[in-house]
Design an enzyme around this catalytic site. Sequence first.
Site, PDB file in Angstrom:
ATOM      1  CG  ASN A   7      -1.820   1.173   1.318  1.00 21.24           C
ATOM      2  OD1 ASN A   7      -1.784   2.060   0.481  1.00 21.24           O
ATOM      3  ND2 ASN A   7      -2.651   1.195   2.344  1.00 21.24           N
ATOM      4  CG  HIS A 180     -12.748   3.989   3.437  1.00 17.85           C
ATOM      5  ND1 HIS A 180     -13.407   5.040   4.047  1.00 17.85           N
ATOM      6  CD2 HIS A 180     -11.433   4.190   3.666  1.00 17.85           C
ATOM      7  CE1 HIS A 180     -12.519   5.845   4.612  1.00 17.85           C
ATOM      8  NE2 HIS A 180     -11.306   5.359   4.396  1.00 17.85           N
ATOM      9  N   GLY A 210     -12.677   5.954  10.808  1.00 15.98           N
ATOM     10  CA  GLY A 210     -11.267   6.012  11.193  1.00 15.98           C
ATOM     11  C   GLY A 210     -10.848   7.463  11.180  1.00 15.98           C
ATOM     12  N   GLY A 212      -9.985   8.819   8.251  1.00 18.75           N
ATOM     13  CA  GLY A 212     -10.916   9.031   7.149  1.00 18.75           C
ATOM     14  C   GLY A 212     -12.128   8.166   7.433  1.00 18.75           C
ATOM     15  CG  ASP A 283      -6.242   9.979  18.432  1.00 13.69           C
ATOM     16  OD1 ASP A 283      -7.106   9.500  19.206  1.00 13.69           O
ATOM     17  OD2 ASP A 283      -5.320   9.306  17.940  1.00 13.69           O
ATOM     18  CG  PHE A 284     -12.688  10.282  17.654  1.00 16.61           C
ATOM     19  CD1 PHE A 284     -13.938  10.805  17.905  1.00 16.61           C
ATOM     20  CD2 PHE A 284     -12.201  10.345  16.355  1.00 16.61           C
ATOM     21  CE1 PHE A 284     -14.704  11.370  16.902  1.00 16.61           C
ATOM     22  CE2 PHE A 284     -12.944  10.914  15.339  1.00 16.61           C
ATOM     23  CZ  PHE A 284     -14.204  11.426  15.610  1.00 16.61           C
ATOM     24  N   GLY A 333     -14.450   3.195  14.909  1.00 18.18           N
ATOM     25  CA  GLY A 333     -15.575   2.255  14.971  1.00 18.18           C
ATOM     26  C   GLY A 333     -15.265   1.006  15.784  1.00 18.18           C
ATOM     27  CD  GLU A 384      -9.073  -0.793   4.305  1.00 16.47           C
ATOM     28  OE1 GLU A 384      -8.590  -0.527   5.428  1.00 16.47           O
ATOM     29  OE2 GLU A 384      -9.372   0.067   3.482  1.00 16.47           O
TER      30      GLU A 384
END
Length: 399
Positions: A7, A180, A210, A212, A283-284, A333, A384
């Site tokens: 990737n 995605h 995420g 994104g 960032d959460f 998520g 993925e």
Amino acid sequence: MNVLVVNCGSSSLKFQLINAYTEEVLASGICDRIGIDGGTLHYKSKNDSNFARREDIPNHTKAVELVLQSLTDKQDGVIKSLDDIHAIGHRVVHGGEFFKESVLVNDYVISRIKECSDLAPLHNPAHLMGIEACKAKMPDTPMVVVFDTAFHQSMPPHAYIYGVPYEWYEKHKVRRYGFHGTSHKYVSQKTAEFLGLNYAQSKIIVCHLGNGSSISAIKNGQCVDTSMGLTPLEGLIMGTRSGDLDPAILEYISKREDLDIQSILNILNKKSGVLGISGVSSDFRDLLDADLSGDERAKLARHAFAYRVMKYVGAYCAAMNGVDAVSFCAGVGENAKFIRGMIVKQLEFLGVKLDEEANNICGQEAIISTADSKVKVCVIPTNEELVIARDTRVIVSQL
Ligand code: ADP
């Protein structure tokens, strides 16, 4: 069959070597800061090798070389020679309308990926560099490309067309593509399997949240709508991306802040989303900490994020005339139970009931709705790389 999954970003190359029969990850890692000072190879193997090695990485060819050296290294390696890499699978972001599924790399495919570079200027050229670099080092190894856009090609025209002059679509390919897709496909299939639903007769909403984020409606195994558009900027409020907004904002802000379109787009991609709203972080985890210590803008960012997800879930229930299951995946998520809780509690109109206890889980498959919830809500970790390895194996096995 060992598949090297690659990737490539413009300055990074992520990889996993996967045994595509047992689906075991033999080694994984990333070369980052390619072409920039401070290049580093991070490498991990199933044999407990785990290191970060500083080394200048001037280009993607050098990155591939470093990866292959590590994989075949006497001490850290997991294979004896390059002959033990049987195929390479590349992630490619944009396949335009050319590719509805993964394909074997050949000159035609490369020229089409090049043609789609205008639609993904940051991604496709980097993927092409990765493909060329692998080809240079392993010219006889078959390569497959797996597109982020492919799964969404089943969207009907009324879902992908924008309300703009039709000539923009005909002349310039302006339409919604979605991204995605590999994740949406994998998670929707896994959801059906996990819940014992017949995938070909199911209605599933996948929330890939995420850095994104995107959301998809998958009816009878086919994507019928998704939140990202021509580019990944459309849709949900993300870590740093704005998601949906009134296009007139561009001219309005351009005049008031004296910015050109490129600068505004840069802000919409990199300085907006929950980072822009909160001024704290994309960032959460940071947002939660700030929110708990009374930061009002961090609270607002989390609420705005969850509200937008809820609105899309509602819209996609309407698009599919119902829903059997809603699944969460990706960094937020899979891990951010507070955000999941905020979203699921807003889905009461669907007869959804959150199981607070079950919602405590992180990073594993689970049902987080109660037994009497009308719609099942799940957490399904995405993978993925595994999809890329599987598609590569299937295509290469047919050669
Ligand atoms: P991408 O692939 O788009 O870069 P990821 O799917 O890896 O993003 O998600 C990264 C995001 O996931 C982080 O920015 C963070 O907000 C969130 N995240 C990761 N782990 C946790 C966690 N334990 N709790 C809350 N949020 C998390």
